[in-house]
Design an enzyme around this catalytic site. Structure first.
Site, short mmCIF file in Angstrom:
data_model
loop_
_atom_site.label_atom_id
_atom_site.label_comp_id
_atom_site.label_asym_id
_atom_site.label_seq_id
_atom_site.Cartn_x
_atom_site.Cartn_y
_atom_site.Cartn_z
N LYS A 204 0.83 -1.21 0.00
CA LYS A 204 0.00 0.00 0.00
C LYS A 204 0.86 1.27 0.00
O LYS A 204 2.04 1.24 0.38
CB LYS A 204 -0.92 0.00 1.23
CG LYS A 204 -2.03 -1.08 1.14
CD LYS A 204 -3.35 -0.49 0.73
CE LYS A 204 -4.35 -1.55 0.32
NZ LYS A 204 -5.24 -1.94 1.40
N ARG A 239 -4.49 -9.82 4.04
CA ARG A 239 -4.70 -9.86 2.59
C ARG A 239 -3.39 -9.42 1.93
O ARG A 239 -2.97 -8.27 2.11
CB ARG A 239 -5.86 -8.91 2.25
CG ARG A 239 -6.26 -8.89 0.80
CD ARG A 239 -7.43 -7.93 0.61
NE ARG A 239 -7.81 -7.85 -0.80
CZ ARG A 239 -7.19 -7.10 -1.70
NH1 ARG A 239 -6.18 -6.34 -1.35
NH2 ARG A 239 -7.60 -7.11 -2.95
N1 PMM Z 1 -7.43 -3.30 -0.51
C1 PMM Z 1 -7.63 -3.29 -1.86
C2 PMM Z 1 -8.71 -4.01 -2.41
N2 PMM Z 1 -9.55 -4.73 -1.63
N3 PMM Z 1 -10.19 -5.49 0.50
C3 PMM Z 1 -10.01 -5.51 1.84
N4 PMM Z 1 -10.85 -6.24 2.63
N5 PMM Z 1 -8.99 -4.82 2.44
C4 PMM Z 1 -8.10 -4.08 1.71
O1 PMM Z 1 -7.21 -3.46 2.31
C5 PMM Z 1 -8.27 -4.02 0.30
C6 PMM Z 1 -9.35 -4.76 -0.28
C7 PMM Z 1 -6.73 -2.50 -2.74
O2 PMM Z 1 -5.48 -3.09 -2.92
P1 PMM Z 1 -5.06 -3.95 -4.24
O3 PMM Z 1 -5.37 -3.10 -5.45
O4 PMM Z 1 -3.62 -4.23 -4.06
O5 PMM Z 1 -5.87 -5.21 -4.27
#
Ligand code: PMM
Length: 261
Positions: A204, A239
């Protein structure tokens, strides 16, 4: 939880897994490497990302969900849309991961409840397109906790069992780096929501802000440090993009946490 972005424009993996075959292969590999959940998403939620139609999102995610679920993997669908969640649950997903916490399309709560699925309510404000304009807090922990509690109450009212709910502080969503840092540092203040916590810190922008690493793919070491902090604070699900490295870090951090008692 391994991240499987079936999008052409994901900020962190540059769309390397767009196309069902490549996505399915990557999902399998993450499961082999130790991911307990595969989180399939078809809409980028990076700040300012354009919205994707239901049809386009379903075309991206449903074949991937169906193939991985058929192989016995636990699949989560990362969507804000009730219709996409319904299609993915019908294809074998067993968790709905909703970055809007039910605010974008409240019917998603009933869809998850009717399927008996897990539901993760993530904290954000506004939409991915305008969320950073809402990154203004007096007491970030108290405000995030109150807004998540409201999401969880709506989920319960829609018929979701408490034992099927998870909450996520939404690192980087409607938050500046200092807000995300404060939430991570005080994560144990969210346990009184009464549900397990899911946390996504992998690659992030907060990690980039702290380390000076511009490229998301260069943020692994920083991501593992944040993951360790989240595990020590009692997060239940992490995640992540880099599954093998994260599994090692998680095992060590979890052993330390358990030894501490
Ligand atoms: N971050 C992203 C997308 N979905 N879902 C949850 N539950 N928590 C998160 O922190 C989250 C998410 C965005 O990050 P990415 O583009 O690397 O998937």
């Amino acid at each position: 939880m391994g991240i499987l972005n079936a999008t052409p424009d994901s900020f962190s993996d540059g769309g390397r897994f767009h196309g069902a075959d490549a996505a399915i292969a990557h999902g399998r590999a993450m499961a082999r490497d130790g991911a307990h959940w595969i989180d399939v998403g078809g809409e980028s939620t990076r700040p300012g990302a354009p919205e994707v139609s239901v049809d386009e999102e379903c075309q991206r995610v449903v074949p991937v969900v169906r193939a991985l679920a058929a192989e016995g993997l636990a699949v989560s669908i990362d969507t804000r849309k009730a219709s996409v969640a319904a299609e993915a649950l019908a294809a074998g997903a067993t968790m709905v991961n909703d970055v809007s916490g039910g605010r974008f399309d409240p019917r998603i709560l009933e869809v998850a409840a009717e399927a008996g699925a897990w539901y993760c309510a993530m904290h954000s404000r506004g939409t991915p397109a305008d969320m950073q304009a809402h990154a203004s807090y007096g007491e970030v922990l108290a405000e995030v906790r109150a807004e998540l509690a409201a999401c969880l109450a709506a989920a319960r009212a829609a018929g979701l069992a408490r034992t099927r709910l998870l909450a996520d502080p939404g690192i980087g969503f409607a938050k500046r780096a200092e807000h995300s840092l404060e939430l991570l540092a005080n994560l144990d203040g969210l346990h009184d929501l009464g549900v397990p916590l899911l946390v996504g810190v992998s690659r992030k922008s907060m990690i980039g802000a702290l380390t000076g690493r511009e490229a998301a793919t260069e943020r692994l070491a920083g991501s593992l440090a944040a993951l360790t902090a989240a595990v020590l604070a009692g997060a239940a699900i992490l995640r992540v993009h880099d599954v093998p490295e994260s599994v090692d870090a998680l095992q060590v951090a979890d052993a330390i946490r358990r030894t501490r008692g």
